[in-house]
Scaffold this motif. Structure first.
Motif, short mmCIF file in Angstrom:
data_model
loop_
_atom_site.label_atom_id
_atom_site.label_comp_id
_atom_site.label_asym_id
_atom_site.label_seq_id
_atom_site.Cartn_x
_atom_site.Cartn_y
_atom_site.Cartn_z
N THR A 33 1.04 -1.16 0.07
CA THR A 33 0.07 0.21 -0.15
C THR A 33 0.65 1.36 0.03
N ILE A 34 2.15 1.19 0.38
CA ILE A 34 3.11 2.40 0.52
C ILE A 34 3.06 2.69 -1.03
N TYR A 35 3.33 2.33 -2.00
CA TYR A 35 3.55 2.83 -3.43
C TYR A 35 2.38 2.84 -4.28
N MET A 36 1.01 2.64 -3.55
CA MET A 36 -0.10 2.51 -4.37
C MET A 36 -0.39 3.67 -5.15
N VAL A 37 -0.36 4.85 -4.66
CA VAL A 37 -0.58 6.12 -5.20
C VAL A 37 0.40 6.42 -6.35
N GLN A 38 1.68 6.17 -6.09
CA GLN A 38 2.63 6.51 -7.28
C GLN A 38 2.31 5.67 -8.33
N THR A 39 2.10 4.15 -8.13
CA THR A 39 2.09 3.38 -9.19
C THR A 39 0.77 3.74 -10.13
N ASN A 59 -9.63 7.75 -0.08
CA ASN A 59 -9.87 8.20 -1.18
C ASN A 59 -9.29 9.41 -1.59
N ILE A 60 -7.95 8.81 -2.36
CA ILE A 60 -6.98 9.87 -2.97
C ILE A 60 -7.04 9.92 -4.42
N ALA A 92 -18.68 14.86 -5.12
CA ALA A 92 -20.01 14.47 -5.07
C ALA A 92 -19.87 13.17 -4.70
N ALA A 93 -18.98 12.35 -4.78
CA ALA A 93 -18.93 10.91 -4.70
C ALA A 93 -18.50 10.67 -3.17
N ASP A 94 -17.65 11.67 -2.73
CA ASP A 94 -17.21 11.47 -1.23
C ASP A 94 -16.61 12.84 -1.10
N ALA A 95 -17.23 13.63 -0.29
CA ALA A 95 -16.97 14.86 0.26
C ALA A 95 -15.30 14.95 0.91
N ASP A 96 -15.04 13.83 1.42
CA ASP A 96 -13.48 13.83 2.26
C ASP A 96 -12.49 13.36 1.22
N THR A 97 -12.69 13.61 -0.19
CA THR A 97 -11.89 12.98 -1.12
C THR A 97 -10.53 14.00 -0.92
N THR A 124 -12.81 22.01 -2.70
CA THR A 124 -12.15 20.85 -1.99
C THR A 124 -11.73 21.31 -0.48
N ARG A 125 -11.77 20.44 0.22
CA ARG A 125 -11.35 20.65 1.71
C ARG A 125 -10.07 19.97 2.02
N HIS A 126 -9.34 19.07 1.07
CA HIS A 126 -8.37 18.48 1.51
C HIS A 126 -7.36 18.53 0.05
N VAL A 127 -6.23 19.03 0.29
CA VAL A 127 -5.23 19.20 -0.88
C VAL A 127 -3.97 19.07 -0.31
#
Length: 135
Positions: A33-39, A59-60, A92-97, A124-127
């Motif tokens: 899971t560490i490299y999931m976003v980068q791959t 949800n990233i 709209a799908a997830d406000a905490d994205t 957006t609230r989380h960047v």
């Protein structure tokens, strides 16, 4: 031959191999899971920062700004002009994205600020801004 019913053998529970297997699974899932976003994103040369850390929320959505100034949403391979609408749909799908802004080290500052402006207008609230750890 008769059995002596008074002598009973208790079954042995071997817990050491079970602990070994559980620790192996834990390490496997942590590393995978560490490299999931980068791959799942387009490779860019990220700027370096000493205080860089990995985002771990569920949800990233990565948004990539290439060296030429192209903006790529999530796993897109082609530059997209409907970034704001896609951001609104994700919210709209997830406000905490969490949106991770991945700007190339050679990208113009104006292009990165333009994407930040789009994210702000969309609500957006989380960047987070992606960087590499300084060596």
């Amino acid at each position: 031959m008769r059995r002596d019913m008074r002598i009973t053998k208790e079954p042995l529970v071997m817990i050491i191999p079970m602990i070994d297997i559980m620790l192996f699974l834990l390490v496997f899932f942590m590393i995978s899971t560490i490299y999931m976003v980068q791959t799942n994103t387009v490779q860019v040369a990220l700027p370096q920062a000493a205080a860089a850390k990995m985002e771990t929320r569920p949800n990233i959505v990565p948004i990539t700004v290439t060296q030429r100034g192209d903006v790529l949403f999530d796993k897109d391979e082609l530059p997209n002009q409907e970034i704001e609408q896609k951001v609104r749909d994700a919210l709209a799908a997830d406000a905490d994205t969490v949106f991770v802004l991945r700007g190339d080290a050679q990208a113009d500052y104006e292009d990165v600020v333009h994407v930040l402006d789009i994210l702000k207008r969309a609500g957006t609230r989380h960047v987070s801004i992606a960087t590499e750890t300084k060596r």
